[in-house]
Design a protein around this motif. Structure first.
Motif, PDB file in Angstrom:
ATOM      1  N   TYR B 132       0.977  -1.047   0.197  1.00  0.00           N
ATOM      2  CA  TYR B 132       0.085  -0.101   0.290  1.00  0.00           C
ATOM      3  C   TYR B 132       1.069   0.995   0.210  1.00  0.00           C
ATOM      4  CZ  TYR B 132       0.908  -1.248   5.106  1.00  0.00           C
ATOM      5  OH  TYR B 132       1.844  -1.250   5.883  1.00  0.00           O
ATOM      6  N   ARG B 462      -8.503  -9.116  -0.327  1.00  0.00           N
ATOM      7  CA  ARG B 462      -8.264  -8.028  -1.198  1.00  0.00           C
ATOM      8  C   ARG B 462      -7.817  -8.212  -2.776  1.00  0.00           C
ATOM      9  NH1 ARG B 462      -2.663  -6.717   1.928  1.00  0.00           N
ATOM     10  NH2 ARG B 462      -1.779  -7.524   0.452  1.00  0.00           N
ATOM     11  N   GLU B 464      -4.960  -6.474  -5.533  1.00  0.00           N
ATOM     12  CA  GLU B 464      -4.180  -5.601  -5.293  1.00  0.00           C
ATOM     13  C   GLU B 464      -2.972  -6.313  -6.935  1.00  0.00           C
ATOM     14  OE1 GLU B 464      -1.695  -8.100  -1.941  1.00  0.00           O
ATOM     15  OE2 GLU B 464      -0.360  -6.853  -2.813  1.00  0.00           O
ATOM     16  N   LYS B 487     -10.741  -4.617   6.127  1.00  0.00           N
ATOM     17  CA  LYS B 487     -10.845  -4.090   5.193  1.00  0.00           C
ATOM     18  C   LYS B 487      -9.227  -4.313   4.912  1.00  0.00           C
ATOM     19  CE  LYS B 487     -14.542  -0.397   5.791  1.00  0.00           C
ATOM     20  NZ  LYS B 487     -14.365   0.519   4.825  1.00  0.00           N
ATOM     21  N   SER B 488      -9.557  -3.535   2.466  1.00  0.00           N
ATOM     22  CA  SER B 488      -7.823  -3.370   2.208  1.00  0.00           C
ATOM     23  C   SER B 488      -7.563  -2.223   3.233  1.00  0.00           C
ATOM     24  CB  SER B 488      -8.146  -3.494   0.969  1.00  0.00           C
ATOM     25  OG  SER B 488      -7.206  -2.864  -0.068  1.00  0.00           O
ATOM     26  N   ASP B 491      -7.716   0.704   1.022  1.00  0.00           N
ATOM     27  CA  ASP B 491      -9.514   1.498   0.840  1.00  0.00           C
ATOM     28  C   ASP B 491      -9.467   2.038   2.456  1.00  0.00           C
ATOM     29  OD1 ASP B 491      -9.893   0.215  -1.724  1.00  0.00           O
ATOM     30  OD2 ASP B 491     -11.286  -1.853  -0.433  1.00  0.00           O
ATOM     31  N   CYS B 494      -7.779   6.016   1.702  1.00  0.00           N
ATOM     32  CA  CYS B 494      -8.779   6.780   0.480  1.00  0.00           C
ATOM     33  C   CYS B 494     -10.158   7.028   0.839  1.00  0.00           C
ATOM     34  CB  CYS B 494      -8.682   6.070   0.020  1.00  0.00           C
ATOM     35  SG  CYS B 494      -7.491   5.632  -1.932  1.00  0.00           S
ATOM     36  N   GLU B 495     -10.929   5.989   2.010  1.00  0.00           N
ATOM     37  CA  GLU B 495     -11.595   6.456   2.359  1.00  0.00           C
ATOM     38  C   GLU B 495     -11.578   7.327   4.002  1.00  0.00           C
ATOM     39  OE1 GLU B 495     -14.195   1.799   2.070  1.00  0.00           O
ATOM     40  OE2 GLU B 495     -13.450   2.400   3.658  1.00  0.00           O
ATOM     41  N   GLY B 510      -9.555   6.761  -5.628  1.00  0.00           N
ATOM     42  CA  GLY B 510      -9.026   5.144  -4.582  1.00  0.00           C
ATOM     43  C   GLY B 510      -7.945   4.123  -5.780  1.00  0.00           C
ATOM     44  N   TYR B 511      -7.606   3.315  -5.213  1.00  0.00           N
ATOM     45  CA  TYR B 511      -6.969   2.636  -5.607  1.00  0.00           C
ATOM     46  C   TYR B 511      -6.286   2.573  -6.957  1.00  0.00           C
ATOM     47  CZ  TYR B 511      -3.719  -1.458  -4.885  1.00  0.00           C
ATOM     48  OH  TYR B 511      -3.064  -2.753  -5.071  1.00  0.00           O
ATOM     49  N   GLU B 512      -7.317   1.896  -7.417  1.00  0.00           N
ATOM     50  CA  GLU B 512      -7.471   1.670  -9.075  1.00  0.00           C
ATOM     51  C   GLU B 512      -7.565   2.340  -9.892  1.00  0.00           C
ATOM     52  OE1 GLU B 512     -10.810  -1.094 -10.449  1.00  0.00           O
ATOM     53  OE2 GLU B 512     -10.146  -2.207  -8.540  1.00  0.00           O
TER      54      GLU B 512
END
Lengths: 175, 717
Positions: B132, B462, B464, B487-488, B491, B494-495, B510-512
């Motif tokens: 991460y 998750r 990744e 949770k990941s 996430d 970003c949340e 977010g991640y993607e």
């Protein structure tokens, strides 16, 4: 087709990946006092000349041709699987007398405290019948533990002898 | 039992048994690995794990730790919900709260510290997990803090920097084309299991293997043609002695040296101070063995060398020891040549895959500046070469508030046991922090000090992104739902960024979306990767990497050469006393006064790898723990006899800084005078014995693998 476990001590490091594979496959419940069917050894053996040999070993049921545990069981739990040649068992009638463990030169059968019955390595008989490798062999990353058919074993055995001879005679091409 | 029941019991996958094989990766160990795993899933639960045979990295192989992945995932100490502390810090008393509430509290408290002090008063810290980090690093910067730090301040980065200031790059062993393998601290059986196969193949085709280690290992037994069991902490002296032998015997590649290197004369003058008899005396080796090993390495080329991420640089002379070994690759003309050591830069998160990603840009584009990072003043070389804090100065700064106060820590998997004098750090955190958040999979010693604890999920729960050697990328899919309310990590970040309204497009999206930006230009997107459950070939990847780029285009150093004499180190203020040459000094230089020698005669080496353990991660995983149920130190039988120790008995290991109580095991595999102790146990954390200032001045790394200690029997009961 009869299957044979082959162990190469020159490739083993007693890393115990095989033990993990066995526990994962057989749901060994350590908290309940269960013991894994496979065990590794990281032993130091003092030799006569004062030096020390580091022995890295992995053992479980040897699946003997003439398995003494089979005859030792008073209620006939143990038998040879005619297809794979593994020493298998059905412990429905097991009375927990431990005769099998005492008869075994390797102490392979284990007494399971949680239900008072004998359990042991069955060579992952069902996996092998379904075309998979025994869990311990599958988990061995260094090629120390393999499981081959009788035919493969005979062939590899002759290769092994030939290779050893070539090395002994110092005939291998250098460089 | 019916045939179907037998198959279900044997966990045979298939429609009839309802057992499905799903692919993921194991993230228990270093990101240099992360093997592909097949999870056998039935009714939403993993019932078995094996290596993925068709995975391009591990080809079905798993190590001891990976083979225990199911047991790791379903551990009983998993954190189940977000938690708020209700007891004292460290007491471990918490109450469950909702994610929304947790995010609100975190936002409010971090902003309060930012307002009262400065954004830099919040340190963003990570434990061992890497996956991460680009998101987390950017999060810290967008929040406004320069203080982002990870386990890199004690692991691997010292070697990375040593490589960088010497050659502008690291370089891995080109095993496939080598005739000789110099396995310096190589033990693939215990760490990096896939590397053993490469050495086995080299031997099968007639290649030679030299192993240098302080202990006998499976590698020294199964692989070595020559094994040098060296005195711990003396590797730098050996490397300089080897350099002298190579130069004096005309084994150096002088064409290479003249064309591609800088500072040879000074390096030669340094090596001249290490004649064979002196080196034999320092290293405890037979001069003939040193000669034979050096001759084999230098004349049976091409020869490649293994570098360890931690074994050497965990000595206070380790940075230079590594440099001295690294210099041998250029002296013998093996650097950037086939069969030698070939540069292969990381694509993403330490993994080389033959193409570029914008990971570094993603991390650093929003660097806020405006303050020096923690440790910058004390470790200027580290600070100049690495864009993270040197966390070994965190304890001092917490205690002294100098050069500025640190009042909050936001952590993912922080591990206080990684810090020398762990107990002092936890005390300072307890006393000085206004706020501490820790996110982890398990309830750890460190998490118990947090005000808010957040539950993270494991790799199999998750998605990744992961790059692999060979030019591959994969975007994994969860094989099971995250357990409990976990949770990941990405996430969570970003949340939280959304709740805190952090001003950043990518953290908001977010991640993607962040990944798509970082991988732009490689020819694939996250959406493309999602179509496959296994790693896919990246169109832009060039693999295998061809050697010769540095020789052709120049080295990325100030001189454009391979620098025996580092100009980057020469640029550091002389008051710090850093030598541009890879000079040798004693690994216990700060503990050699007569009294300390007398009271602490043993050489403590912590953390030498064993197959079942990695830091503190697996000690509480029951299957792995069963392989060594008790924290146990190892001593040579001669020492044990002299001290009247009993095999399996209780002993106390102690230093001027602390003590632990452990079991003792005797082994001939180490020399008399050495004690080995695995690190990471909560109930016997050996790092309390390491002094907080017992640090390598070049890197700031603690001398985990070289510290004076003593041992004594403890009465049972």
């Amino acid at each position: 087709m009869k299957h044979i476990f082959v162990f190469d001590p020159d490739k083993c490091s007693a890393c115990s990946s095989c033990v993990m594979g066995c526990m994962d496959q057989n749901d060994i419940d350590l908290a309940a006092g269960d013991v894994c069917y496979r065990k590794t050894f990281d032993n130091e053996i003092e030799l006569a000349d004062g030096s020390v040999y580091c022995a890295y070993l992995s053992t479980a049921c040897m699946h003997c041709n003439d398995a003494p545990c089979i005859d030792a069981c008073p209620v006939g739990c143990l038998s040879k699987d005619p297809e794979t040649g593994f020493t298998v068992y059905d412990n429905t009638n097991c009375i927990g007398c431990k005769s099998c463990a005492m008869a075994c030169p390797f102490g392979a059968p284990r007494y399971r405290k949680s239900d008072g019955k004998m359990v042991k390595c069955d060579g992952c008989n069902e996996r092998v019948k379904n075309g998979l490798q025994p869990a311990c062999v599958r988990a061995c990353t260094f090629g120390a533990l393999t499981c081959v058919t009788e035919e493969e074993y005979r062939q590899s055995g002759s290769n092994k002898a030939c290779n050893a001879l070539i090395d002994q005679l110092n005939l291998r091409k250098k460089g | 039992m019916t045939e179907l029941e037998k198959k279900i019991k044997a966990k045979i996958p298939g429609e009839d048994t309802g057992i499905e094989v799903r692919h993921s990766l194991c993230a228990i160990c270093s990101p240099s690995h992360h093997c592909g795993v097949d999870c056998y899933v039935k009714d939403g639960k993993i019932i078995k794990v094996e290596g993925t045979p068709e995975h391009p990295y591990n080809h079905g192989h798993l190590c001891t730790k990976g083979s225990a992945l199911r047991n790791y995932v379903y551990r009983e100490d998993r954190i189940k919900t977000p938690l708020r502390r209700v007891g004292e810090r460290g007491e471990g008393k918490f109450e469950p709260i909702s994610w929304d509430e947790a995010y609100q509290i975190i936002a409010e408290k971090l902003n309060a510290v930012k307002e009262q002090y400065s954004p830099h008063a919040v340190a963003f810290l990570s434990g061992y997990c890497k996956w991460y980090r680009p998101i987390f690093h950017r999060f810290a910067h967008v929040f406004g803090s320069v203080n982002f730090g990870t386990d890199d301040c004690t692991c691997s980065a010292s070697m990375v920097i040593a490589n960088k200031v010497t050659a502008g790059t690291g370089a891995g062993p080109d095993m496939a084309h080598a005739n000789t393998f110099l396995g310096w601290n190589f033990d693939g059986y215990y760490s990096g299991h896939l590397s053993v196969l490469g050495v086995q193949k080299l031997k099968e085709r007639g290649g030679k293997v030299i192993i240098i280690d302080i202990r006998q290992t499976p590698a020294s037994k199964n692989l070595a043609d020559i094994f040098l069991q060296i005195n711990p902490g003396t590797d730098g002296a050996l490397a300089l002695g080897m350099a002298k032998l190579i130069i004096d015997n005309g084994w150096a590649d002088m064409d290479y040296v003249e064309k591609y290197t800088y500072g040879f004369e000074q390096y030669k003058a340094l090596a001249d101070q290490y004649p064979l008899d002196k080196v034999a005396q320092i290293t405890g080796l037979d001069p003939e063995d040193i000669y034979e090993a050096t001759k084999l390495y230098a004349t049976n080329g091409p020869a490649c060398t293994n570098f360890s991420a931690s074994a050497l640089v965990h000595h206070i002379n380790g940075f230079n020891a590594h440099r001295a070994i690294f210099c041998l690759t250029a002296l013998t003309g093996n650097f950037d040549r086939a069969g030698g050591n070939v540069p292969n830069p990381a694509t993403y998160l330490h993994k080389p895959a033959g193409f570029k990603m914008r990971e570094h840009e993603f991390r650093s584009d929003r660097y806020p500046g405006g303050q020096e990072r923690i440790g910058a003043e004390r470790f200027p070389l580290w600070n100049a070469q690495f864009d993270e804090i040197q966390g070994m100065d965190l304890l001092r700064q917490l205690e002294e508030d100098k050069p500025y106060p640190v009042r909050a820590i936001f952590a993912l998997g922080m591990n206080a046991k990684m810090y020398p004098e762990t107990d002092k750090l936890l005390r300072a955190m307890k006393d000085k922090l206004d706020f501490f958040v820790d996110t982890d999979v398990f309830m750890t010693l460190t998490a118990k000090y947090a005000d808010i604890v957040l539950p993270a999920c494991t790799s199999v729960e998750r998605s990744e992104l992961k790059a692999y050697q060979g030019g591959y990328l994969v975007y994994t899919k969860p094989v099971i739902e995250p357990l409990y309310e976990s949770k990941s990590d990405v996430d969570i970040l970003c949340e939280l960024a959304r709740v805190m309204k952090l001003d950043d497009e990518y953290l908001q999206k977010g991640y993607e979306a962040s990944l798509d930006w970082m991988m732009e230009g490689c020819g694939l997107t996250v959406a493309d990767l999602k179509k496959s459950d296994l790693p896919v070939k990246v169109p832009a990847a060039k693999w295998p990497v061809e050697p010769g780029k540095c020789l052709r285009d120049g080295f990325k150093t100030p001189t454009g050469k391979f620098e025996f004499y580092s100009t980057a180190i020469a640029a550091i203020d002389p008051k710090y006393g850093l030598d541009p040459l890879p000079s040798y000094y004693d690994s216990l230089a700060d503990q050699n006064d007569e009294e300390t020698r007398k009271n602490y005669p043993f050489y403590l080496c912590t953390g030498a790898r064993l197959a079942h353990a990695i830091h503190s991660r697996t000690h509480e995983t029951p299957w792995l723990r069963s392989l060594r149920p008790n924290p146990t130190c190892e001593v040579n039988p001669q020492d044990a006899a002299r001290l009247g120790l009993k095999e399996g008995g209780d002993v106390e290991l102690y230093s001027p800084y602390g003590s632990i109580r452990v079991k003792v095991r005797f082994t001939h595999k180490i020399k008399p005078g050495v004690i080995l102790m695995l690190h990471g146990y909560t109930e016997a954390n050996v790092n309390v014995l390491i002094g907080r200032d017992h640090l390598d001045p070049y890197s700031g790394y603690p001398g985990f693998k070289g510290m004076r200690c003593n041992i004594r029997n403890v009465q049972e009961g």
